[in-house]
Write an enzyme that holds these catalytic residues in place. Structure first.
Site, short mmCIF file in Angstrom:
data_model
loop_
_atom_site.label_atom_id
_atom_site.label_comp_id
_atom_site.label_asym_id
_atom_site.label_seq_id
_atom_site.Cartn_x
_atom_site.Cartn_y
_atom_site.Cartn_z
N GLY A 97 -25.40 -5.85 40.97
CA GLY A 97 -25.91 -5.16 39.83
C GLY A 97 -25.88 -6.20 38.51
N LYS B 153 -31.34 7.05 26.31
CA LYS B 153 -32.70 6.61 26.72
C LYS B 153 -33.80 7.65 26.68
CE LYS B 153 -30.60 3.16 30.00
NZ LYS B 153 -30.51 2.65 31.15
N ARG C 204 0.85 -1.33 -0.04
CA ARG C 204 0.09 0.00 0.13
C ARG C 204 0.81 1.48 0.01
NH1 ARG C 204 -3.77 -1.03 -1.52
NH2 ARG C 204 -5.03 -2.05 0.03
N ASP D 16 -35.15 -2.10 32.78
CA ASP D 16 -34.33 -2.01 34.02
C ASP D 16 -35.36 -1.96 35.28
OD1 ASP D 16 -31.98 -1.38 32.51
OD2 ASP D 16 -32.41 0.82 32.50
#
Ligand code: ATR
Length: 514
Positions: A480, A303, A65, A344
């Site tokens: 979590g 969101k 290249r 959620d």
């Protein structure tokens, strides 16, 4: 079939040979010898590397290249063309020459003559490292009409929305070509190449070894994206956000799709910036039903934009999602209609109920202390008040706690009141304790009792200081990660209409967080 080609930076024979063997072990189909990585490429060395590639069962592309198109070679074009012609004579299966080089002087004739009596095929390429080409369709037809070749066009995507021009072009072609967008914003163009029956996609031996920006690793292609299973009928999903590179969702959802033998692919969708970038992305998706996008997870910072978009389109928003004001899931029906959900809150409630060993009705009037007044807190407070819990919000900035409490008709209090309030459930919805802040807990020491349930929405690390304190006090704990798996399982149900294999999802997330 779309091949996986691993670029090999040919700096010296031994390291290149090692990389070729590794590419084979990692199940590549071909290697691209980037001879421009050597200060003075040597024909004998290239011949030996071509032979090595063939001996391990890999097809070989040889490229030298020019520095004008992102390569490292500053040799005169004549010499670069000679290197390619020798490679063709030495058995290379493909040689890659820049279109701009090919049309100069007698370069094209030399190359065409060199491959005339060999099995070698020509890849004619064009690169733009600054951004999209002005008229990609025109460029394609110029390259395509200049000789018998595989057309390769690669340009830098400055935003994911720049990828759609590449998709539109590929959809119109009935010949195999290579149309790729470079950079992090172009990743989906590389992952989706089998959907367009592209000739190949490039992948690095590992994440750091690619020779162009945004190349995925071959391990990720095969293990996360199940690249060999992607075809024109594959339905698409993905997580929209910024950042998304470290999201666990692609690995988890793709594992679940593959486990159920569904022809579905879940992508990381880096949608940078503001509301307009998100709106444009959604408009681009909806304008191209042939891409078969069927659903999205949505994360920070989109969101709120997601719910606004769906309202703006006059489409369906589920009730509690509307109350929360944020959607983490969008579904696109086969008829192009969109609907917005938030998994959620159900993910959080389900995780809590599982740890407490009770049903939703048992949450009635339970005293819950929620730490934080941001987006996560909002979804959890909505869920808890919906389940008739007795919620008190504690937050560093008390005004924000007051506003959230007013909206959801619950209490708020300064953090130093927590000990007196004697909650039964404590939930951390702040980022305190998250990597790299792992030595901090949002809850003052000594407050936690054995009869409490303590839930930390932080999942990085999985066992935060808060959860360690809770364990030590003998309290029940919810991580979590439990919430993450539950919300992903809920999304899977919305995506597929079937229950998710939660155990598989849990195993996958556990592997990813080691
Ligand atoms: P998310 O959408 O993840 O909830 P957010 O909207 O930015 O993110 O909210 C982050 C929450 O963590 C907020 O409640 C924030 O408190 P402030 O409202 O006072 O900003 C809380 N938070 C972040 N860093 C904190 C820190 N170092 N100490 C205490 N609270 C913190």
């Amino acid at each position: 079939m779309t091949y996986i080609a691993v670029p090999i930076a040919v700096k010296d024979y031994d390291s290149a040979a090692g990389q070729i063997r590794l590419a084979k072990e990692l199940a590549a189909d071909m290697v691209e010898l980037r001879t421009d990585y050597s200060p003075s490429p040597v024909s004998r060395q290239i011949r030996e590397l071509i032979a090595l590639g063939h001996s391990v069962g890999l097809a070989v592309i040889t490229t030298c290249r020019s520095s004008r198109e992102g390569g490292l070679c500053s040799l005169p074009d004549k010499l670069r063309v000679d290197i390619l012609c020798s490679a063709a004579a030495d058995g290379a299966d493909y040689i890659d020459c820049e279109y701009e080089t090919f049309i100069q002087e007698d370069n094209g004739k030399k190359i065409t003559d060199a491959i005339k009596n060999s099995h070698c095929r020509l890849i004619l390429s064009a690169h733009n490292f600054a951004g999209p080409f002005e008229n990609i369709a025109d460029l394609y037809s110029k390259i395509n009409s200049c000789c018998e070749c595989i057309v390769k066009i690669a340009y830098k995507a400055r935003h994911i929305n720049d990828c759609f021009a590449a998709f539109d072009l590929q959809r119109r072609q009935n010949r195999q070509s290579i149309i790729l967008c470079m950079g992090d914003d172009g990743l989906i163009s590389r992952l989706l190449s089998p959907k367009f029956n592209a000739f190949l996609t490039f992948a690095g031996i590992d994440k750091s070894s690619g020779t162009a920006p945004g190349q995925p690793s071959i391990g990720d292609l095969n293990n996360i994206y199940h690249f060999r299973s992607i075809n024109e009928h594959t339905e698409l999903y993905g997580v929209i956000g910024e950042p998304v590179a470290h999201s666990m969702s692609p690995a988890v959802h793709n594992a679940a799709f593959a486990g159920a033998e569904l022809n579905k692919l879940y992508l990381p969708l880096l949608v940078r910036g503001d509301r307009q970038g998100f709106y444009d992305f959604m408009d681009n998706i909806l304008a191209r039903p042939w891409l078969s996008f069927r659903g999205f997870s949505v994360t920070i910072p989109h969101k709120g934009h997601a719910i606004e978009y769906v309202i703006h389109k006059g489409e369906y928003v589920e009730d509690l999602t509307a109350k929360i004001g944020a959607a983490n899931t969008l579904i696109i029906g086969a008829n192009g209609r969109i609907s917005a959900y938030n998994t959620d809150y159900s993910g959080a409630i389900d995780a809590l109920l599982a740890a407490m060993g009770c049903g939703k009705s048992d949450l009635h009037q339970r005293k819950v202390a929620v730490f934080g007044a941001g987006g996560v807190s909002r979804a959890i407070v909505a869920a808890l008040t919906d389940a008739a819990c007795n919620v008190t919000i504690y937050n560093r900035t008390i005004e924000k706690a007051a506003m959230l409490a007013e909206e959801f008709l619950c209490r708020y209090a300064p953090i130093d009141k927590l000990a007196k309030d004697t909650p039964e459930i404590i939930i951390n919805c702040t980022s305190v304790g998250m990597t790299p802040d792992i030595d901090r807990s949002p809850v003052p020491a000594g407050v936690i009792r054995a009869n409490m349930t303590v839930f930390d929405t932080v999942y990085n690390p999985v066992e935060t200081l808060l959860l360690r304190q809770a364990k030590a006090a003998g309290a029940k704990i919810v991580s979590g990660l439990d919430m993450f798996v539950n919300q992903a399982a809920e999304q899977y149900k919305l995506f597929t209409g079937r229950p998710a294999d939660v155990e598989l999802m849990r195993k996958m997330t556990a592997q990813l967080t080691i």
